[in-house]
Design an enzyme around this catalytic site. Structure first.
Site, PDB file in Angstrom:
ATOM      1  N   ARG A 172      -4.686  -1.526   0.047  1.00 42.70           N
ATOM      2  CA  ARG A 172      -4.615  -2.158  -1.289  1.00 42.70           C
ATOM      3  C   ARG A 172      -5.826  -2.285  -2.093  1.00 42.70           C
ATOM      4  O   ARG A 172      -6.158  -3.192  -2.619  1.00 42.70           O
ATOM      5  CB  ARG A 172      -3.697  -3.376  -1.360  1.00 42.70           C
ATOM      6  CG  ARG A 172      -2.440  -3.545  -0.517  1.00 42.70           C
ATOM      7  CD  ARG A 172      -1.345  -2.596  -1.438  1.00 42.70           C
ATOM      8  NE  ARG A 172      -0.255  -2.281  -0.445  1.00 42.70           N
ATOM      9  CZ  ARG A 172       0.179  -1.253   0.215  1.00 42.70           C
ATOM     10  NH1 ARG A 172      -0.768  -0.209   0.191  1.00 42.70           N
ATOM     11  NH2 ARG A 172       0.975  -1.064   0.879  1.00 42.70           N
ATOM     12  N   SER A 222       5.742  -7.817  -3.353  1.00 42.33           N
ATOM     13  CA  SER A 222       5.272  -8.422  -2.373  1.00 42.33           C
ATOM     14  C   SER A 222       4.037  -9.392  -3.104  1.00 42.33           C
ATOM     15  O   SER A 222       2.931  -8.816  -3.564  1.00 42.33           O
ATOM     16  CB  SER A 222       4.652  -7.571  -1.119  1.00 42.33           C
ATOM     17  OG  SER A 222       5.754  -6.982  -0.660  1.00 42.33           O
ATOM     18  N   GLU A 292      -1.688 -10.363  -2.911  1.00 39.14           N
ATOM     19  CA  GLU A 292      -1.888  -9.053  -3.242  1.00 39.14           C
ATOM     20  C   GLU A 292      -1.821  -8.970  -4.651  1.00 39.14           C
ATOM     21  O   GLU A 292      -2.251  -8.371  -5.100  1.00 39.14           O
ATOM     22  CB  GLU A 292      -0.807  -8.423  -2.601  1.00 39.14           C
ATOM     23  CG  GLU A 292      -0.780  -6.907  -2.911  1.00 39.14           C
ATOM     24  CD  GLU A 292       0.445  -6.157  -2.122  1.00 39.14           C
ATOM     25  OE1 GLU A 292       0.555  -6.034  -0.910  1.00 39.14           O
ATOM     26  OE2 GLU A 292       1.080  -5.422  -2.835  1.00 39.14           O
TER      27      GLU A 292
HETATM   28  C1  LIG Z   1      10.087  -4.964  -7.189  1.00 36.15           C
HETATM   29  C2  LIG Z   1       8.602  -4.096  -6.849  1.00 36.15           C
HETATM   30  C3  LIG Z   1       8.405  -3.679  -5.924  1.00 36.15           C
HETATM   31  C4  LIG Z   1       7.347  -3.163  -5.365  1.00 36.15           C
HETATM   32  N1  LIG Z   1       6.907  -2.367  -4.170  1.00 36.15           N
HETATM   33  C5  LIG Z   1       5.860  -2.103  -4.123  1.00 36.15           C
HETATM   34  C6  LIG Z   1       5.193  -1.169  -2.839  1.00 36.15           C
HETATM   35  O1  LIG Z   1       6.469  -0.810  -2.104  1.00 36.15           O
HETATM   36  N2  LIG Z   1       4.181  -0.818  -2.616  1.00 36.15           N
HETATM   37  C7  LIG Z   1       3.172  -1.195  -3.271  1.00 36.15           C
HETATM   38  O2  LIG Z   1       2.070  -0.850  -3.209  1.00 36.15           O
HETATM   39  N3  LIG Z   1       3.490  -2.094  -4.557  1.00 36.15           N
HETATM   40  C8  LIG Z   1       4.617  -2.408  -4.670  1.00 36.15           C
HETATM   41  N4  LIG Z   1       4.831  -3.289  -5.945  1.00 36.15           N
HETATM   42  C9  LIG Z   1       3.763  -3.736  -6.836  1.00 36.15           C
HETATM   43  C10 LIG Z   1       3.266  -2.621  -8.045  1.00 36.15           C
HETATM   44  O3  LIG Z   1       4.442  -1.924  -8.257  1.00 36.15           O
HETATM   45  C11 LIG Z   1       2.260  -1.559  -7.130  1.00 36.15           C
HETATM   46  O4  LIG Z   1       1.216  -2.299  -7.004  1.00 36.15           O
HETATM   47  C12 LIG Z   1       1.754  -0.651  -8.623  1.00 36.15           C
HETATM   48  O5  LIG Z   1       1.059   0.267  -7.987  1.00 36.15           O
HETATM   49  C13 LIG Z   1       1.154  -1.328  -9.668  1.00 36.15           C
HETATM   50  O6  LIG Z   1       0.910  -0.627 -10.809  1.00 36.15           O
HETATM   51  P1  LIG Z   1       1.114  -1.228 -12.216  1.00 36.15           P
HETATM   52  O7  LIG Z   1       0.969  -0.007 -13.175  1.00 36.15           O
HETATM   53  O8  LIG Z   1       2.298  -2.019 -12.767  1.00 36.15           O
HETATM   54  O9  LIG Z   1      -0.422  -2.077 -12.363  1.00 36.15           O
HETATM   55  P2  LIG Z   1      -0.389  -3.535 -13.056  1.00 36.15           P
HETATM   56  O10 LIG Z   1       0.163  -4.489 -12.582  1.00 36.15           O
HETATM   57  O11 LIG Z   1      -0.429  -3.027 -14.563  1.00 36.15           O
HETATM   58  O12 LIG Z   1      -1.919  -3.733 -12.725  1.00 36.15           O
HETATM   59  C14 LIG Z   1      -2.201  -4.083 -11.536  1.00 36.15           C
HETATM   60  C15 LIG Z   1      -3.829  -4.067 -11.620  1.00 36.15           C
HETATM   61  O13 LIG Z   1      -4.221  -2.874 -11.808  1.00 36.15           O
HETATM   62  C16 LIG Z   1      -5.192  -2.466 -13.067  1.00 36.15           C
HETATM   63  N5  LIG Z   1      -4.877  -1.262 -13.669  1.00 36.15           N
HETATM   64  C17 LIG Z   1      -3.623  -0.935 -13.981  1.00 36.15           C
HETATM   65  N6  LIG Z   1      -3.757   0.199 -14.377  1.00 36.15           N
HETATM   66  C18 LIG Z   1      -5.079   0.467 -14.530  1.00 36.15           C
HETATM   67  C19 LIG Z   1      -6.101   1.534 -14.903  1.00 36.15           C
HETATM   68  N7  LIG Z   1      -5.519   2.802 -15.655  1.00 36.15           N
HETATM   69  N8  LIG Z   1      -7.328   1.863 -14.500  1.00 36.15           N
HETATM   70  C20 LIG Z   1      -7.652   0.667 -13.977  1.00 36.15           C
HETATM   71  N9  LIG Z   1      -7.193  -0.312 -13.464  1.00 36.15           N
HETATM   72  C21 LIG Z   1      -5.869  -0.222 -13.881  1.00 36.15           C
HETATM   73  C22 LIG Z   1      -4.985  -3.811 -13.778  1.00 36.15           C
HETATM   74  O14 LIG Z   1      -6.057  -4.133 -14.291  1.00 36.15           O
HETATM   75  C23 LIG Z   1      -4.765  -4.842 -12.553  1.00 36.15           C
HETATM   76  O15 LIG Z   1      -5.725  -5.511 -12.283  1.00 36.15           O
HETATM   77  C24 LIG Z   1       6.089  -3.688  -6.219  1.00 36.15           C
HETATM   78  C25 LIG Z   1       6.350  -4.331  -7.385  1.00 36.15           C
HETATM   79  C26 LIG Z   1       7.685  -4.888  -7.697  1.00 36.15           C
HETATM   80  C27 LIG Z   1       7.893  -5.585  -8.916  1.00 36.15           C
END
Ligand SMILES: Cc1cc2nc3c(=O)[nH]c(=O)nc-3n(C[C@H](O)[C@H](O)[C@H](O)COP(=O)(O)OP(=O)(O)OC[C@H]3O[C@@H](n4cnc5c(N)ncnc54)[C@H](O)[C@@H]3O)c2cc1C
Length: 299
Positions: A172, A222, A292
């Site tokens: 992560r 998570s 996380e």
């Molecule tokens: C129901 C559910 C299930 C999930 N299951 C999983 C799973 O199985 N495995 C897993 O790993 N995660 C899981 N997640 C967590 C999440 O979906 C992942 O971590 C996902 O990769 C986050 O992406 P995001 O675009 O939503 O990031 P955001 O939540 O928008 O951002 C997260 C971080 O990334 C940074 N960020 C976002 N985009 C960029 C960019 N373009 N450049 C630089 N920094 C950036 C942001 O500044 C922030 O610090 C889950 C979440 C939910 C709600």
């Protein structure tokens, strides 16, 4: 601080002021962003970043806001949401996706092009940028296993490419966080497969997810990292915390690793529940859970 008349000069940019971030976050919590901007092109994004730096405006970049708790006081300065940068191109066995493209869309495109290796990500509700930032993974797969290179932007608005070796991927974790970079796009190398088998595998993983995770409620996935040799969910379950509620946020009864917003919860509720769970697990198992999920913004 950025001024409205300066922002209006940037083309292909949508801007909202004092916009509640709870409208965008998966948890449905979060106060307002002073300025919320949606660049529609990479040029608009770089112009915006250069202007923000010149005016000393703090910048927060978000993808699909699925791994975040934005505090109730919101975020000062500029918040950039990359959802409009969502192009995906396929060339041979390579897929190049812009940061705002959703993992779900990219995995479906891979299936349509008979490319295998990305199925693990089909149910993760994030964007490519957010997934690269935290090396998202599920069911034995991880972004680091398929990424070959990543186009990034630094704080001065300069664009460059990092190879997989330069990404410093860990559990992560990636270099994006260490160096405060913005992911612009990422290239993935997949292998040829059978579209029907790929679809069946994605259906299987989505079925597993739906049966184990409380997807009917807002959440951030998570909440805690997996402590070495343990599972966060199991430790929380053993501390008998499932169903514990603070305000409108509850430790999920379906999956102890999730905290769900069951009744107009706030970021303050989330933070209090996280602190409570950390303390109780420490007392019960002698282990300290580490979040996380990213917690950002003002109280
Ligand atoms: C129901 C559910 C299930 C999930 N299951 C999983 C799973 O199985 N495995 C897993 O790993 N995660 C899981 N997640 C967590 C999440 O979906 C992942 O971590 C996902 O990769 C986050 O992406 P995001 O675009 O939503 O990031 P955001 O939540 O928008 O951002 C997260 C971080 O990334 C940074 N960020 C976002 N985009 C960029 C960019 N373009 N450049 C630089 N920094 C950036 C942001 O500044 C922030 O610090 C889950 C979440 C939910 C709600």
């Amino acid at each position: 601080m950025l001024k409205q008349n300066e922002l209006e000069k940037i083309s292909h940019l949508i801007v909202k002021y004092n916009e509640p971030l709870s409208h965008y976050t998966y948890t449905k919590v979060g106060g307002p962003a002073d300025i919320l901007a949606f660049p529609e092109t990479t040029e608009a994004l770089t112009e915006l970043s250069v202007l923000a730096q010149a005016t000393n405006t703090p910048v927060t970049v978000l993808g699909n806001a699925s791994n975040l708790i934005v505090r109730d006081g919101g975020i000062r300065g500029l918040v950039i949401l990359l959802e409009k940068l969502d192009q995906v191109n396929v060339a041979g066995y390579t897929i190049e996706a812009q940061a705002g493209a959703k993992l779900k869309a990219v995995t479906q495109i891979a299936q349509e092009h008979a490319l295998t290796g990305f199925e693990f990500a089909c149910g993760i509700p994030g964007s490519i940028g957010g997934a690269v930032f935290m090396n998202a993974g599920a069911y034995g797969g991880e972004i680091s296993q398929v990424l070959v290179s990543c186009k990034v932007m630094n704080e001065s608005g300069e664009l460059f490419v990092l190879t997989a070796d330069e990404m410093r991927f860990g559990y992560r974790h990636s270099v994006i966080r260490d160096e405060n970079l913005v992911v612009i796009s990422a290239k993935f190398e997949l292998t040829p497969g059978d579209p029907e088998q790929i679809q069946n595998e994605m259906n299987r993983l989505n079925f597993l997810r739906e049966s184990k995770q409380p997807l009917e409620y807002p959440s951030c996935g998570s909440v805690f990292k997996r402590p070495e040799g343990h599972f966060a969910g199991q430790l929380i379950q053993e501390a008998q915390l499932q169903g514990t509620r603070i305000g409108g946020v509850e430790v999920s009864k379906k999956h102890a690793g999730f905290m769900v917003n069951v009744d107009h919860g706030t970021a303050t509720d989330y933070e209090a529940l996280i602190a409570h769970v950390i303390q109780r697990v420490e007392e019960n198992a002698g282990l300290t859970l580490e979040p996380e999920v990213r917690i950002i913004g003002e109280k």
